[in-house]
Scaffold this motif. Structure first.
Motif, PDB file in Angstrom:
ATOM      1  N   ARG A 105       0.832  -1.209   0.000  1.00 52.27           N
ATOM      2  CA  ARG A 105       0.000   0.000   0.000  1.00 52.27           C
ATOM      3  C   ARG A 105       0.866   1.259   0.000  1.00 52.27           C
ATOM      4  O   ARG A 105       2.034   1.217   0.370  1.00 52.27           O
ATOM      5  CB  ARG A 105      -0.912   0.017   1.227  1.00 52.27           C
TER       6      ARG A 105
ATOM      7  N   TYR B 115       0.699   5.160   1.501  1.00 49.25           N
ATOM      8  CA  TYR B 115       0.041   6.191   2.299  1.00 49.25           C
ATOM      9  C   TYR B 115       0.444   7.553   1.755  1.00 49.25           C
ATOM     10  O   TYR B 115       1.544   7.726   1.225  1.00 49.25           O
ATOM     11  CB  TYR B 115       0.478   6.102   3.759  1.00 49.25           C
TER      12      TYR B 115
ATOM     13  N   TYR C  37     -13.265  12.215  10.461  1.00 48.09           N
ATOM     14  CA  TYR C  37     -13.412  10.796  10.739  1.00 48.09           C
ATOM     15  C   TYR C  37     -14.835  10.310  10.477  1.00 48.09           C
ATOM     16  O   TYR C  37     -15.042   9.158  10.085  1.00 48.09           O
ATOM     17  CB  TYR C  37     -12.969  10.500  12.171  1.00 48.09           C
TER      18      TYR C  37
ATOM     19  N   SER D  86     -16.202   4.571   3.937  1.00 45.83           N
ATOM     20  CA  SER D  86     -15.641   3.220   4.006  1.00 45.83           C
ATOM     21  C   SER D  86     -16.612   2.172   4.534  1.00 45.83           C
ATOM     22  O   SER D  86     -16.360   0.972   4.417  1.00 45.83           O
ATOM     23  CB  SER D  86     -14.393   3.221   4.892  1.00 45.83           C
TER      24      SER D  86
ATOM     25  N   LYS E  89     -17.148   1.798   7.645  1.00 43.82           N
ATOM     26  CA  LYS E  89     -16.646   1.401   8.958  1.00 43.82           C
ATOM     27  C   LYS E  89     -17.245   2.297  10.035  1.00 43.82           C
ATOM     28  O   LYS E  89     -17.836   3.332   9.749  1.00 43.82           O
ATOM     29  CB  LYS E  89     -15.121   1.493   9.004  1.00 43.82           C
TER      30      LYS E  89
ATOM     31  N   GLN F 283     -13.404   2.386  14.311  1.00 42.71           N
ATOM     32  CA  GLN F 283     -12.512   1.629  13.435  1.00 42.71           C
ATOM     33  C   GLN F 283     -11.645   2.565  12.598  1.00 42.71           C
ATOM     34  O   GLN F 283     -10.449   2.305  12.398  1.00 42.71           O
ATOM     35  CB  GLN F 283     -13.340   0.735  12.514  1.00 42.71           C
ATOM     36  N   VAL F 284     -12.237   3.645  12.115  1.00 43.40           N
ATOM     37  CA  VAL F 284     -11.490   4.605  11.294  1.00 43.40           C
ATOM     38  C   VAL F 284     -10.376   5.257  12.112  1.00 43.40           C
ATOM     39  O   VAL F 284      -9.243   5.408  11.631  1.00 43.40           O
ATOM     40  CB  VAL F 284     -12.448   5.676  10.720  1.00 43.40           C
TER      41      VAL F 284
ATOM     42  N   ASP G 255      -7.606   2.744  12.557  1.00 39.69           N
ATOM     43  CA  ASP G 255      -6.849   2.605  11.303  1.00 39.69           C
ATOM     44  C   ASP G 255      -5.899   3.790  11.114  1.00 39.69           C
ATOM     45  O   ASP G 255      -4.762   3.627  10.674  1.00 39.69           O
ATOM     46  CB  ASP G 255      -7.799   2.521  10.110  1.00 39.69           C
ATOM     47  N   GLU G 256      -6.387   4.980  11.448  1.00 39.40           N
ATOM     48  CA  GLU G 256      -5.568   6.175  11.281  1.00 39.40           C
ATOM     49  C   GLU G 256      -4.380   6.159  12.241  1.00 39.40           C
ATOM     50  O   GLU G 256      -3.271   6.577  11.878  1.00 39.40           O
ATOM     51  CB  GLU G 256      -6.426   7.423  11.510  1.00 39.40           C
TER      52      GLU G 256
ATOM     53  N   ARG H  79      -2.876   3.462  13.351  1.00 42.16           N
ATOM     54  CA  ARG H  79      -1.929   2.477  12.823  1.00 42.16           C
ATOM     55  C   ARG H  79      -1.164   3.055  11.634  1.00 42.16           C
ATOM     56  O   ARG H  79       0.044   2.822  11.493  1.00 42.16           O
ATOM     57  CB  ARG H  79      -2.678   1.217  12.403  1.00 42.16           C
ATOM     58  N   ARG H  80      -1.864   3.786  10.800  1.00 39.29           N
ATOM     59  CA  ARG H  80      -1.219   4.418   9.642  1.00 39.29           C
ATOM     60  C   ARG H  80      -0.133   5.384  10.102  1.00 39.29           C
ATOM     61  O   ARG H  80       0.989   5.375   9.589  1.00 39.29           O
ATOM     62  CB  ARG H  80      -2.262   5.152   8.807  1.00 39.29           C
TER      63      ARG H  80
END
Length: 329
Positions: free
Chosen positions: A245, A247, A268, A275, A277, A281-282, A285-286, A288-289
């Protein structure tokens, strides 16, 4: 969260007195609805529901006002301009709420202004006039030129970025040649108006514009970063992510090897809606990104919101909290 309307939706939202009467409302009932705060009177014979009005961004409220004013025009030679043409063209009005619908008269014939309606006397060549869904308004180039010389510098950069993005983005690719053609075209307008009101600011905003900016918040962030003394700013910086992926980070502050992102209102919520979601969850994910980007690049990473970009000083304090300070020159 406030929402935006399309031009068609704004037109449909405006109700004439005749339409309200046809729906069964008497003249007295219309007046009572205005007093109770259920209807908002826009023009002498045009109204909008207050519930809808209260749910809109300022740009969409003004779009409704433009539709109401155009519907009431009798001579038909007024041309929506400045902020009013801007909302028709879906340009942002960063921290600016128009106080009136703006109209230009061809051949510099000034009409009579009144509350809620501002006429301008200025040269308006036929080539600067277009029609959008039946509304006569200034072309995109002319609208941008009028706005970047009359709004604040922050709003001017947001407008210029948005117009240039429309001109030069080709899907996910940025057409540098198209961007420079737009810039040259707009600078020629500045040169032709040299010495006029706001032209110096207009030229600065046009030279600074970058169509890779994805929001007014990003545009103003970039302006404040430049005011702080950062010079090497890259937009939409790609970072290789896991599993092949890629980013993208809003702004790379290359002077000090740092990253910056602007989090607008409802970011968000919008990502969750797009998405499918949950917001939780968003957000996860952010996180983790961002963790991946920090670890992979070994760069500092700062986020800011609307209050942090009101001034360069406010953004400077926000960045300092993340250990990011302008380079000494």
């Amino acid at each position: 969260m406030p929402r935006h309307l399309s031009l068609d939706e704004a037109m449909a939202a405006v109700r004439s007195r005749e339409q309200l009467r046809a729906s069964g409302m008497t003249a007295r009932a219309i007046g009572d609805a205005v007093v109770r705060g259920e209807l908002r009177r826009l023009q002498r014979n045009r109204y909008v529901g207050v519930k809808l009005w209260n749910d809109l961004w300022p740009e969409s409220r003004h779009l409704i006002e433009v539709c109401a004013a155009v519907a009431e025009m009798r001579d038909g030679d007024g041309v929506a301009s400045h902020e009013s043409a801007g909302v028709v063209a879906e340009l942002p009005l960063y921290r600016h709420t128009p106080s009136a619908v703006h109209l230009l008269k061809p051949e510099a014939r000034r009409g009579s202004s009144r509350v809620g309606l501002q006429h301008h006397a200025d040269l308006l060549p036929a080539g600067d006039i277009t029609v959008v869904n039946g509304i006569r308004c200034t072309t995109l180039d002319r609208t941008v030129f009028d706005l970047v010389r009359t709004l604040s510098m922050e709003a001017a950069v947001a407008v210029a970025d948005a117009a240039l993005r429309r001109e030069a983005m080709r899907g996910s690719a940025y057409d540098e040649r198209a961007a420079e053609a737009w810039r040259e075209r707009m600078l020629q307008r500045c040169e032709a108006a040299r010495g006029g009101r706001g032209v110096r600011q207009a030229e600065a905003a046009i030279r600074f514009a970058d169509g890779r900016s994805e929001s007014p918040g990003e545009a103003v962030s970039r302006l404040q970063l430049s005011r702080l003394g950062f010079r090497e700013l890259r937009l939409q910086v790609p970072v290789s992510g896991p599993d092949g992926r890629t980013y993208r980070v809003d702004i790379g502050i290359e002077d000090v090897r740092s990253f910056y992102e602007f989090d607008g209102m409802g970011k968000y919520d919008e990502l969750a809606l797009a998405s499918g979601k949950t917001v939780k969850q968003v957000v996860l994910d952010e996180k983790r990104r961002e963790d991946w980007i920090r670890g992979a690049t070994q760069r500092r990473f700062a986020r800011a919101e609307a209050p942090h970009i009101l001034t360069a000083e406010a953004l400077g304090r926000r960045l300092a909290a993340f250990g990011i300070t302008p380079p000494r020159r």
